[in-house]
Design a protein around this motif. Sequence first.
Motif, short mmCIF file in Angstrom:
data_model
loop_
_atom_site.label_atom_id
_atom_site.label_comp_id
_atom_site.label_asym_id
_atom_site.label_seq_id
_atom_site.Cartn_x
_atom_site.Cartn_y
_atom_site.Cartn_z
N GLU A 48 0.85 -1.28 -0.03
CA GLU A 48 0.15 0.25 0.12
C GLU A 48 0.73 1.22 -0.01
OE1 GLU A 48 -3.22 0.40 2.99
OE2 GLU A 48 -3.67 -1.94 2.64
N HIS A 49 1.82 1.29 0.64
CA HIS A 49 2.85 2.46 0.79
C HIS A 49 3.89 2.51 -0.38
CE1 HIS A 49 4.49 5.21 3.71
NE2 HIS A 49 5.81 4.98 2.77
N ILE A 50 3.98 1.57 -1.24
CA ILE A 50 4.38 1.86 -2.53
C ILE A 50 3.62 2.49 -3.51
CG2 ILE A 50 4.94 0.43 -4.65
CD1 ILE A 50 6.63 -1.60 -2.68
N LEU A 51 2.30 1.91 -3.41
CA LEU A 51 1.24 2.66 -4.14
C LEU A 51 1.16 4.26 -4.01
CD1 LEU A 51 -1.30 -0.30 -4.28
CD2 LEU A 51 0.16 0.53 -6.20
N GLY A 52 1.11 4.43 -2.46
CA GLY A 52 0.78 5.80 -2.10
C GLY A 52 2.04 6.55 -2.60
N ILE A 53 3.28 6.17 -2.31
CA ILE A 53 4.61 6.83 -2.63
C ILE A 53 4.53 7.20 -4.32
CG2 ILE A 53 7.12 6.70 -2.75
CD1 ILE A 53 7.23 5.10 -0.48
N SER A 54 4.26 6.25 -5.15
CA SER A 54 4.25 6.08 -6.50
C SER A 54 3.25 7.48 -6.88
CB SER A 54 3.72 4.85 -7.15
OG SER A 54 3.81 5.10 -8.36
N GLU A 55 2.01 7.29 -6.45
CA GLU A 55 0.86 8.62 -6.64
C GLU A 55 1.51 9.74 -6.21
OE1 GLU A 55 -2.78 7.48 -5.01
OE2 GLU A 55 -2.81 5.58 -6.07
N ALA A 56 2.11 9.95 -5.03
CA ALA A 56 2.35 11.23 -4.55
C ALA A 56 3.50 12.02 -5.34
CB ALA A 56 2.86 11.00 -3.10
N ILE A 57 4.69 11.09 -5.68
CA ILE A 57 5.99 11.63 -6.20
C ILE A 57 5.66 11.68 -7.77
CG2 ILE A 57 7.25 11.40 -4.25
CD1 ILE A 57 8.42 8.98 -5.76
N GLU A 58 4.79 11.15 -8.11
CA GLU A 58 4.73 10.92 -9.62
C GLU A 58 5.83 10.66 -10.47
OE1 GLU A 58 2.47 14.73 -10.39
OE2 GLU A 58 0.71 13.88 -9.45
N ASN A 59 6.96 10.05 -9.96
CA ASN A 59 8.11 9.93 -10.45
C ASN A 59 8.53 8.31 -10.26
OD1 ASN A 59 10.62 9.74 -11.28
ND2 ASN A 59 11.38 11.19 -10.31
N SER A 60 8.13 7.62 -11.43
CA SER A 60 8.58 6.13 -11.04
C SER A 60 10.04 5.73 -10.71
CB SER A 60 7.77 5.20 -12.22
OG SER A 60 8.53 5.54 -13.42
N THR A 61 10.86 6.55 -11.12
CA THR A 61 12.33 6.30 -11.07
C THR A 61 12.90 7.02 -9.82
OG1 THR A 61 12.91 7.84 -12.70
CG2 THR A 61 12.58 5.56 -13.37
N HIS A 62 12.33 7.49 -9.13
CA HIS A 62 12.84 8.59 -7.77
C HIS A 62 13.55 7.36 -6.81
CE1 HIS A 62 13.05 10.84 -4.27
NE2 HIS A 62 12.60 12.02 -4.84
N VAL A 63 14.50 7.82 -6.41
CA VAL A 63 15.45 7.06 -5.33
C VAL A 63 14.49 6.38 -4.26
CG1 VAL A 63 16.22 8.76 -3.98
CG2 VAL A 63 17.64 6.72 -4.68
N LEU A 64 13.54 7.01 -3.85
CA LEU A 64 12.89 6.40 -2.79
C LEU A 64 11.95 5.30 -3.10
CD1 LEU A 64 11.37 9.71 -0.98
CD2 LEU A 64 13.12 8.08 -0.14
N MET A 65 11.76 4.98 -4.44
CA MET A 65 10.95 3.97 -4.80
C MET A 65 12.04 2.80 -4.59
SD MET A 65 7.98 4.84 -5.66
CE MET A 65 7.37 3.37 -6.17
N CYS A 66 13.21 2.92 -4.94
CA CYS A 66 14.23 1.91 -4.75
C CYS A 66 14.25 1.35 -3.44
CB CYS A 66 15.73 2.51 -4.87
SG CYS A 66 16.14 2.45 -6.61
N ARG A 67 14.35 2.33 -2.37
CA ARG A 67 14.19 1.95 -1.01
C ARG A 67 12.93 0.96 -0.29
NH1 ARG A 67 14.61 6.44 3.60
NH2 ARG A 67 14.15 5.28 5.66
#
Length: 160
Positions: free
Chosen positions: A44-63
């Motif tokens: 759920e958190h991954i989905l939320g981050i993805s929507e919030a930052i609107e950048n699928s290659t943001h370094v936080l997505m790696c984490r």
Amino acid sequence: RDEKKDGEVLTTTIEASLGELEERYDRARQTLDALITLEDDVVEHILGISEAIENSTHVLMCRAYILHVSVGEDIMLRRSDPQRALLRRLLTSLRKLLAVQTTLFGTDHPDVASTYDGLSQYLGTMLRCCSRELFDMGVTEWKNESEAAKKRMGLSEGGS
């Protein structure tokens, strides 16, 4: 200026929430039920981050993807039978992690190699227990994604 500040606040908030999930992971390792609950929360958190930052290659997505795979691996170690739905989610996270890592680090980075290794291990597990599901996931399309990524990075088919 306000946009930059908003982005910094968002990044800080996401980093803090990922830190909380990582702390929960340290505690959740004690029981399978806690790990299963945490895995759902991380997805759920991954989905939320993805929507919030609107950048699928943001370094936080790696984490976030790394955390998901780590939690999933702990669940798999505690179960005697492979969990098909979990395997599908982990393969999806590994694919997305690989895309982010190759964009950020290139193809020759040790983290990219480690992700390829993890991906191959999960693919092997799925081939042994539930090969039909790989086709349902569209694994045959992964080659096209890989080739497109190589073209974007200026790599040829025969190598660098």
